[in-house]
Design a protein around this motif. Structure first.
Motif, PDB file in Angstrom:
ATOM      1  N   UNK A  44       0.830  -1.202   0.000  1.00  0.00           N
ATOM      2  CA  UNK A  44       0.000   0.000   0.000  1.00  0.00           C
ATOM      3  C   UNK A  44       0.865   1.253   0.000  1.00  0.00           C
ATOM      4  N   UNK A  45       1.939   1.250   0.794  1.00  0.00           N
ATOM      5  CA  UNK A  45       2.840   2.403   0.851  1.00  0.00           C
ATOM      6  C   UNK A  45       3.535   2.616  -0.485  1.00  0.00           C
ATOM      7  N   UNK A  46       3.963   1.527  -1.116  1.00  0.00           N
ATOM      8  CA  UNK A  46       4.651   1.621  -2.405  1.00  0.00           C
ATOM      9  C   UNK A  46       3.740   2.181  -3.485  1.00  0.00           C
ATOM     10  N   UNK A  47       2.505   1.723  -3.500  1.00  0.00           N
ATOM     11  CA  UNK A  47       1.588   2.117  -4.563  1.00  0.00           C
ATOM     12  C   UNK A  47       0.942   3.482  -4.346  1.00  0.00           C
ATOM     13  N   UNK A  48       0.842   3.921  -3.093  1.00  0.00           N
ATOM     14  CA  UNK A  48       0.161   5.189  -2.803  1.00  0.00           C
ATOM     15  C   UNK A  48       1.115   6.304  -2.405  1.00  0.00           C
ATOM     16  N   UNK A  49       2.435   6.001  -2.424  1.00  0.00           N
ATOM     17  CA  UNK A  49       3.428   7.001  -2.031  1.00  0.00           C
ATOM     18  C   UNK A  49       3.217   7.454  -0.584  1.00  0.00           C
ATOM     19  N   UNK A  50       2.867   6.500   0.271  1.00  0.00           N
ATOM     20  CA  UNK A  50       2.730   6.754   1.703  1.00  0.00           C
ATOM     21  C   UNK A  50       4.028   6.369   2.409  1.00  0.00           C
ATOM     22  N   UNK A  51       4.234   6.804   3.652  1.00  0.00           N
ATOM     23  CA  UNK A  51       5.459   6.432   4.375  1.00  0.00           C
ATOM     24  C   UNK A  51       5.565   4.918   4.548  1.00  0.00           C
ATOM     25  N   UNK A  52       6.791   4.416   4.455  1.00  0.00           N
ATOM     26  CA  UNK A  52       7.018   2.987   4.709  1.00  0.00           C
ATOM     27  C   UNK A  52       6.656   2.682   6.156  1.00  0.00           C
ATOM     28  N   UNK A  53       5.960   1.577   6.422  1.00  0.00           N
ATOM     29  CA  UNK A  53       5.627   1.210   7.801  1.00  0.00           C
ATOM     30  C   UNK A  53       6.849   0.682   8.545  1.00  0.00           C
ATOM     31  N   UNK A  54       6.822   0.804   9.863  1.00  0.00           N
ATOM     32  CA  UNK A  54       7.911   0.308  10.700  1.00  0.00           C
ATOM     33  C   UNK A  54       7.708  -1.176  10.979  1.00  0.00           C
ATOM     34  N   UNK A  55       8.830  -1.879  11.208  1.00  0.00           N
ATOM     35  CA  UNK A  55       8.778  -3.314  11.470  1.00  0.00           C
ATOM     36  C   UNK A  55       9.842  -3.637  12.512  1.00  0.00           C
ATOM     37  N   UNK A  56       9.453  -4.339  13.571  1.00  0.00           N
ATOM     38  CA  UNK A  56      10.360  -4.539  14.704  1.00  0.00           C
ATOM     39  C   UNK A  56      10.698  -5.998  14.985  1.00  0.00           C
ATOM     40  N   UNK A  57      10.313  -6.904  14.085  1.00  0.00           N
ATOM     41  CA  UNK A  57      10.640  -8.314  14.296  1.00  0.00           C
ATOM     42  C   UNK A  57      12.078  -8.595  13.842  1.00  0.00           C
ATOM     43  N   UNK A  58      12.447  -9.864  13.758  1.00  0.00           N
ATOM     44  CA  UNK A  58      13.810 -10.251  13.400  1.00  0.00           C
ATOM     45  C   UNK A  58      14.104  -9.966  11.930  1.00  0.00           C
ATOM     46  N   UNK A  59      15.393  -9.981  11.578  1.00  0.00           N
ATOM     47  CA  UNK A  59      15.765  -9.770  10.180  1.00  0.00           C
ATOM     48  C   UNK A  59      15.254 -10.914   9.297  1.00  0.00           C
ATOM     49  N   UNK A  60      15.260 -12.136   9.814  1.00  0.00           N
ATOM     50  CA  UNK A  60      14.727 -13.267   9.046  1.00  0.00           C
ATOM     51  C   UNK A  60      13.245 -13.051   8.736  1.00  0.00           C
ATOM     52  N   UNK A  61      12.510 -12.621   9.748  1.00  0.00           N
ATOM     53  CA  UNK A  61      11.090 -12.344   9.541  1.00  0.00           C
ATOM     54  C   UNK A  61      10.898 -11.191   8.560  1.00  0.00           C
ATOM     55  N   UNK A  62      11.781 -10.193   8.625  1.00  0.00           N
ATOM     56  CA  UNK A  62      11.695  -9.049   7.713  1.00  0.00           C
ATOM     57  C   UNK A  62      11.904  -9.487   6.268  1.00  0.00           C
TER      58      UNK A  62
END
Length: 283
Positions: A44-62
């Motif tokens: 949604x952020x990519x397509x609507x030019x909205x801010x990227x959401x934050x993500x706090x899980x592990x790098x593997x999960x990311x």
């Protein structure tokens, strides 16, 4: 008593309806229904030019969320990118190694880039590599990767650092957002350099030099950076094909993108020029 039961029934009904709507949204977007919530937010952020959401899980999960995002886009993969290659940047974002992202066909840009497509446009000068054949096994030695290089081209990447909370940005948020990939420009192939680590790059904005450095500063050797990228991409289950562009990370400092004319000299590799405009219209 009956009032409490009624409230519980209403709450349960709302919860079920929300989960059902969420599942339908995932199916429409081509995402698996479970565990893909963040990937949907990235799309949604990519397509609507909205801010990227934050993500706090592990790098593997990311990386799992990144792959779900790429899958949901249903676009041709035309290459891969390395990011955060400097030790200082890795320390800042609490990472132990660089990060990788995927280049999609829609990200390839011509000689004009619009700031309206970005929340926070940045510029990176990089080298791009095309390989001679499919790579299916990890590369172990510099001599191996040297034999695989077909041609080297000038590249400018324009990542978007428009995150919801830039002050608290960490590695997982960057990875899950596909390493902020938005646009990139590829120059023409001219010749193979005698020593690719000695390529001197110089970035000018409206005639004034704003950055210059040497290609060998990326992980100490461009070929080592390329090995890292190829092996990391393979470990994530992607294919590395001859037509894929592999960009190995920023040479020198990343700089903010501003309106105007840019020229990038890559010494013996030639030059790449482009212009940044502001249409004022979100894509």
């Amino acid at each position: 008593m009956w009032q409490l039961v009624w409230r519980l029934q209403v709450t349960t009904t709302i919860s079920i309806r929300f989960k059902l709507l969420t599942t339908v949204a995932f199916i429409i977007c081509g995402l698996p229904a479970l565990g893909a919530e963040h990937a949907l937010l990235v799309k949604q952020a990519y397509q609507s030019n909205s801010p990227w959401p934050m993500y706090s899980e592990s790098t593997d999960s990311a990386y799992t969320q990144q792959k779900l995002f790429i899958h949901s886009m249903d676009e041709e993969i035309i290459g891969y990118k390395a990011g955060i290659t400097s030790p200082g940047s890795q320390e800042r974002f609490n990472l132990s190694e660089p990060v990788s992202g995927v280049l999609l066909g829609s990200m390839l840009s011509g000689g004009e880039v619009d700031t309206a497509e970005f929340r926070r446009m940045m510029l990176e000068v990089e080298l791009g590599f095309y390989l001679t054949r499919n790579v299916t096994e990890p590369v172990q030695r510099i001599s191996q990767i040297s034999e695989l290089i077909l041609r080297i081209v000038p590249v400018v990447e324009l990542p978007d650092l428009g995150f919801e909370d830039l002050a608290n940005l960490g590695g997982p948020s960057i990875i899950a957002s596909n390493v902020s990939a938005r646009r990139f420009i590829v120059g023409k192939f001219t010749r193979q350099p005698d020593d690719l680590n000695q390529i001197e790059v110089q970035l000018s904005h409206d005639g004034s030099v704003i950055m210059q450095d040497v290609a060998g500063g990326v992980l100490g050797d461009q070929r080592r950076a390329l090995i890292w990228l190829v092996n990391t991409v393979l470990s994530h289950g992607y294919r590395v094909l001859p037509g894929h562009l592999l960009i190995t990370g920023a040479i020198g400092q990343m700089v903010p993108g501003q309106m105007g004319h840019y020229d990038v000299s890559f010494s013996e590799l030639g030059q790449l020029s482009f212009v940044i405009v502001d249409s004022g219209e979100m894509r």
